[in-house]
Scaffold this active site. Structure first.
Site, PDB file in Angstrom:
ATOM      1  N   LYS A  53       8.342 -61.630  27.919  1.00  0.00           N
ATOM      2  CA  LYS A  53       9.679 -61.566  28.503  1.00  0.00           C
ATOM      3  C   LYS A  53       9.950 -60.240  29.209  1.00  0.00           C
ATOM      4  CE  LYS A  53      12.019 -65.250  26.121  1.00  0.00           C
ATOM      5  NZ  LYS A  53      12.934 -65.693  25.065  1.00  0.00           N
ATOM      6  N   ARG A 108       7.343 -67.850  19.020  1.00  0.00           N
ATOM      7  CA  ARG A 108       7.099 -68.694  20.195  1.00  0.00           C
ATOM      8  C   ARG A 108       6.358 -67.846  21.225  1.00  0.00           C
ATOM      9  NH1 ARG A 108       9.314 -69.728  25.079  1.00  0.00           N
ATOM     10  NH2 ARG A 108       9.336 -71.882  25.811  1.00  0.00           N
TER      11      ARG A 108
HETATM   12  C1  7PM Z   1      12.628 -67.364  32.235  1.00  0.00           C
HETATM   13  C2  7PM Z   1      13.516 -67.058  31.236  1.00  0.00           C
HETATM   14  C3  7PM Z   1      11.460 -68.021  31.974  1.00  0.00           C
HETATM   15  C4  7PM Z   1      13.215 -67.414  29.961  1.00  0.00           C
HETATM   16  C5  7PM Z   1      11.159 -68.372  30.698  1.00  0.00           C
HETATM   17  C6  7PM Z   1      12.053 -68.076  29.695  1.00  0.00           C
HETATM   18  C7  7PM Z   1      12.857 -69.264  24.198  1.00  0.00           C
HETATM   19  C8  7PM Z   1      12.862 -70.649  24.169  1.00  0.00           C
HETATM   20  C9  7PM Z   1      12.396 -69.975  26.172  1.00  0.00           C
HETATM   21  C10 7PM Z   1      13.183 -68.535  23.016  1.00  0.00           C
HETATM   22  C11 7PM Z   1      13.435 -70.660  21.949  1.00  0.00           C
HETATM   23  C12 7PM Z   1      10.291 -68.019  28.051  1.00  0.00           C
HETATM   24  C13 7PM Z   1      11.731 -68.373  28.299  1.00  0.00           C
HETATM   25  N1  7PM Z   1      12.553 -68.859  25.452  1.00  0.00           N
HETATM   26  N2  7PM Z   1      13.147 -71.353  23.052  1.00  0.00           N
HETATM   27  N3  7PM Z   1      12.578 -71.077  25.409  1.00  0.00           N
HETATM   28  N4  7PM Z   1      13.463 -69.290  21.913  1.00  0.00           N
HETATM   29  N5  7PM Z   1      13.737 -71.319  20.812  1.00  0.00           N
HETATM   30  O1  7PM Z   1      10.013 -66.807  28.143  1.00  0.00           O
HETATM   31  O2  7PM Z   1      13.242 -67.305  22.957  1.00  0.00           O
HETATM   32  O3  7PM Z   1       9.465 -68.868  27.784  1.00  0.00           O
HETATM   33  S1  7PM Z   1      12.064 -70.050  27.875  1.00  0.00           S
END
Ligand code: 7PM
Length: 281
Positions: free
Chosen positions: A221, A256
């Protein structure tokens, strides 16, 4: 602490890896609009062989500014992958969605866990999730993906995120989703500044103190990018591992991540230090 994911058991007596499997057209693409089911399933099988305990299948990008997809498109992306994957691996499969129709179709296709970044706030989502009978991860997000990073604001971020999740837990319980089916997640990066994310990681033990399993998603992230200066997400493995180790040490039970093999290895070390069973020699 063992979650029953539609008959597949997820043993949370030690920290586990939830491996990310994106099935948006920009991942495992055949060059066009369609996701290659073969390539996605093959990648997931490799992550399970590396020790991933849960595969998180997502067809709706939560990326800031991403185009929303309708339930039919989301189903068309994720259902073929879930069906094939459920037959190919023994670990539970998670569906990353906020839409009630997608939850129901995904669980019918073999998913055993619901991961909802909107914590079942969409109309009909609580009822749908209750009927699915599988565990649910409730994640905190301030605002909406499109605009959440514009001006995140909290007086006391840990208190506020914890209070939100506790309220969602009570609402779920009142609606017939028992605590034994709930997982909580502070939602790193979802309407948070770098300072907020660090405070949440520092205060993660307070989430674990609720007694509910805690899920943390920090892998690759922007907070890792900001702290390391690494602009390319795919090159943030070392920083992501440090974050996963700190989160697990604070009591997170599900991490995750994108890099399953490397995180499984890091968590084996964390588990050995945290677990009494290794002190005999
Ligand atoms: C842009 C922003 C691209 C955020 C991808 C993301 C989480 C999740 C995601 C989390 C849970 C990523 C995120 N992040 N589900 N889905 N917890 N429960 O980095 O932190 O994959 S998407």
């Amino acid at each position: 602490m063992i979650l029953n994911c539609g008959g597949r058991l997820l043993d949370l007596s030690r920290p586990r890896v939830m491996a990310v499997l994106n099935v948006t057209p920009d991942s495992f693409s055949d060059g066009g609009r369609w996701v290659s089911v073969d390539a996605a399933v093959e990648h997931a099988v490799q992550m399970v062989e590396a020790g991933a305990a849960l595969i998180d299948v997502g067809g709706e990008s939560t990326r800031p500014g991403a185009t929303p997809v309708d339930a039919d498109d989301e189903c068309a992306r994720v259902l073929p992958v879930i069906e094939r994957l459920a037959a190919a691996v023994r670990v539970p499969i998670s569906i990353d969605t906020s839409k009630p129709e997608v939850m129901q179709a995904a669980v019918a296709a073999g998913a055993g866990f619901i991961n909802d970044v909107r914590a079942l706030r969409e109309p009909g989502a609580i009822e749908a999730a209750r009927g699915c009978g599988v565990p649910v991860c409730l994640m905190h997000m301030q605002g909406e993906p499109r605009s959440m990073q514009a001006a995140p604001h909290y007086e006391r971020v840990v208190d506020e995120v914890l209070a939100f999740l506790e309220e969602r837990v009570l609402l779920c319980e009142a609606a017939g989703i028992g605590r034994e089916r709930l997982v909580i997640d502070p939602g790193f990066g979802f309407g948070k500044t770098l300072a907020h994310n660090i405070e949440l990681l520092r205060g993660l033990d307070r989430f674990a103190a609720t007694g509910l399993p805690v899920l943390a998603g920090i892998s690759r992230k922007a907070m890792v990018g900001a702290l390391t200066g690494e602009r390319v997400a795919e090159r943030r493995l070392a920083g992501s591992l440090a974050a996963a180790v700190l989160a697990a040490r604070a009591g997170a039970r599900i991490l995750r991540v994108h890099d399953a093999a490397e995180t499984v290895q890091a968590l084996a070390v964390v588990h050995a230090v945290m677990d009494d069973g290794h002190r005999s020699d």
